[in-house]
Motif scaffolding. Structure first.
Motif, PDB file in Angstrom:
ATOM      1  N   THR A  88       0.825  -1.215   0.000  1.00 53.20           N
ATOM      2  CA  THR A  88       0.000   0.000   0.000  1.00 53.20           C
ATOM      3  C   THR A  88       0.855   1.259   0.000  1.00 53.20           C
ATOM      4  N   GLU A  89       1.966   1.227   0.707  1.00 60.86           N
ATOM      5  CA  GLU A  89       2.849   2.394   0.791  1.00 60.86           C
ATOM      6  C   GLU A  89       3.295   2.859  -0.594  1.00 60.86           C
ATOM      7  N   ILE A  91       1.738   2.106  -3.511  1.00 60.85           N
ATOM      8  CA  ILE A  91       0.556   2.539  -4.256  1.00 60.85           C
ATOM      9  C   ILE A  91       0.223   3.988  -3.909  1.00 60.85           C
ATOM     10  N   GLU A  92       0.282   4.324  -2.628  1.00 62.28           N
ATOM     11  CA  GLU A  92      -0.057   5.688  -2.205  1.00 62.28           C
ATOM     12  C   GLU A  92       0.940   6.712  -2.741  1.00 62.28           C
ATOM     13  N   LEU A  93       2.216   6.323  -2.792  1.00 62.25           N
ATOM     14  CA  LEU A  93       3.231   7.221  -3.348  1.00 62.25           C
ATOM     15  C   LEU A  93       2.989   7.444  -4.844  1.00 62.25           C
ATOM     16  N   ILE A  94       2.646   6.382  -5.549  1.00 60.49           N
ATOM     17  CA  ILE A  94       2.353   6.510  -6.987  1.00 60.49           C
ATOM     18  C   ILE A  94       1.113   7.374  -7.198  1.00 60.49           C
ATOM     19  N   GLU A  95       0.099   7.192  -6.357  1.00 53.63           N
ATOM     20  CA  GLU A  95      -1.122   8.009  -6.469  1.00 53.63           C
ATOM     21  C   GLU A  95      -0.821   9.493  -6.256  1.00 53.63           C
ATOM     22  N   ARG A  96       0.004   9.802  -5.266  1.00 57.32           N
ATOM     23  CA  ARG A  96       0.361  11.203  -5.029  1.00 57.32           C
ATOM     24  C   ARG A  96       1.192  11.752  -6.192  1.00 57.32           C
ATOM     25  N   SER A  97       2.041  10.909  -6.775  1.00 55.90           N
ATOM     26  CA  SER A  97       2.839  11.324  -7.941  1.00 55.90           C
ATOM     27  C   SER A  97       1.933  11.691  -9.104  1.00 55.90           C
ATOM     28  N   VAL A 147      -2.225   2.339 -14.330  1.00 58.48           N
ATOM     29  CA  VAL A 147      -3.534   1.895 -13.847  1.00 58.48           C
ATOM     30  C   VAL A 147      -3.390   1.331 -12.436  1.00 58.48           C
ATOM     31  N   ILE A 148      -4.103   1.946 -11.489  1.00 64.03           N
ATOM     32  CA  ILE A 148      -4.039   1.503 -10.096  1.00 64.03           C
ATOM     33  C   ILE A 148      -5.378   0.912  -9.689  1.00 64.03           C
ATOM     34  N   ASP A 149      -5.341  -0.266  -9.099  1.00 64.81           N
ATOM     35  CA  ASP A 149      -6.532  -0.888  -8.517  1.00 64.81           C
ATOM     36  C   ASP A 149      -6.314  -0.942  -7.009  1.00 64.81           C
ATOM     37  N   THR A 154      -3.024  -3.366  -6.803  1.00 64.87           N
ATOM     38  CA  THR A 154      -2.163  -3.641  -7.957  1.00 64.87           C
ATOM     39  C   THR A 154      -1.874  -2.376  -8.756  1.00 64.87           C
ATOM     40  N   VAL A 155      -0.759  -2.434  -9.479  1.00 63.13           N
ATOM     41  CA  VAL A 155      -0.381  -1.376 -10.414  1.00 63.13           C
ATOM     42  C   VAL A 155      -0.076  -2.030 -11.755  1.00 63.13           C
ATOM     43  N   PHE A 156      -0.598  -1.429 -12.830  1.00 64.63           N
ATOM     44  CA  PHE A 156      -0.384  -1.966 -14.173  1.00 64.63           C
ATOM     45  C   PHE A 156       0.031  -0.835 -15.100  1.00 64.63           C
TER      46      PHE A 156
END
Length: 329
Positions: A88-89, A91-97, A147-149, A154-156
């Motif tokens: 999750t850590e 995923i959250e960094l990628i989302e903020r990016s 693509v984030i789920d 997951t990240v794709f």
């Protein structure tokens, strides 16, 4: 980031509570890393510093794109093939990016790592790449293809050959995580310098704020301004050392991944923010956006300040920075 443009000033001596400043320099992430802590004695200071170094290594094994076993590398290795489950850590960094990519209209983009390295800044490049090669070099870049789920964690990456890199945000993220960790463990004040990404908390033992000097990129031996920092971060992106010149035009090593062409016009951007992660990402994004668009964005962001130096050496600041207060003669 550019560690050469920032200098940290430390007060000397002990405070009233006999707290001491302890500093350690090591090489981590292939770059200089400095941790400065305020502690009651050397034993406690060493414990804090060891925690900080362990935290750097933990995050490196999460977000590095050059260690093949990290979750980020697993995402890259499966680009265009399948989604990868990651912590999750990350995923959250990628989302903020991605949020910062949207904010900067793609001037900041962690999929920059997909880019073909057609520009050379080591003196070996004798002519500009062709317009066709430049266009082709960024075909696989685009945060819209991440693509984030969140449910499946997951990240794709949609395109084969696409690749994420945390070079423009990862060091800032690390500095923030160290600050949070050490503060939670009882370290009331300190300063983290991850290759020029600087984060501070608390004050020095004598009650003074931490101070950071910004060097003039036109004259690296001269500091043009010194800023007090308290629970604040600063990061500088600069192109004063790595650039090429063709037909009288200067092209920096910081590439605009939207076009494939290097950013032009600025040689240094320093961003102040509450988190180093934001300062790190915005410094890159604003540099690429250029003086007018970049400063317009900064002036709309609460709690964010910016100092720019253009190719002529002219200094421009955001509305919330009165440079005269901090400038040296």
């Amino acid at each position: 980031m550019n560690r050469f443009l920032l200098i940290v000033f430390l007060a000397v001596g002990l405070g009233a509570n006999a707290q001491l400043i302890h500093k350690r320099k090591v090489s981590l992430l292939g770059s200089p890393f400095e941790i400065t802590v305020v502690a009651k004695d050397t034993v406690q200071a060493n414990q804090y510093e060891d925690m900080a170094i362990a935290e750097v290594k933990r995050i490196e094994n999460l977000i590095s794109d050059w260690i093949p076993t990290t979750p980020l590398s697993q995402i890259n290795q499966n680009a265009g093939k399948q989604a990868v489950k990651v912590p999750t850590e990350l995923i959250e960094l990628i989302e903020r990016s991605i949020k910062i990519s949207k904010l900067t209209d793609g001037a900041f983009d962690i999929s920059y790592a997909s880019m073909d390295k057609i520009w050379k800044f080591d003196g070996s490049m004798k002519e500009m790449p062709s317009p066709e090669a430049i266009k082709k070099s960024v075909e696989r870049v685009g945060y819209e293809n991440i693509v984030i789920d969140t449910e499946k964690q997951t990240v794709f990456l949609k395109l084969e050959g696409m690749k994420l890199g945390m070079g423009g945000i990862g060091q800032g993220y690390i500095a923030d995580k160290i600050k949070a960790l050490l503060f939670s463990k009882g370290c009331v004040a300190g300063l983290v310098n991850v290759s020029g990404d600087i984060s501070t908390w608390g004050k020095q033992p004598n009650g003074e704020q931490w101070k950071v000097g910004i060097k003039n990129p036109m004259n690296k031996n001269k500091i043009f301004a010194t800023f007090p920092l308290e629970d604040t971060a600063v990061e500088t992106s600069g192109s004063y050392e790595k650039y090429v010149t063709f037909n009288g035009k200067r092209y920096s090593h910081i590439i605009d991944t939207r076009t494939g062409y290097p950013a032009t016009g600025l040689i240094s951007v320093s961003v102040f923010a509450k988190t180093t992660e934001l300062a790190d990402a915005l410094a890159t994004g604003v540099f690429v956006m250029g003086k007018d668009a970049g400063m317009n964005l900064v002036n709309q962001l609460p709690g964010v300040g910016c100092i720019m130096v253009d190719e002529e050496g002219k200094i421009t600041t955001s509305k919330n920075i009165d440079i005269k207060k901090y400038q040296h003669d």
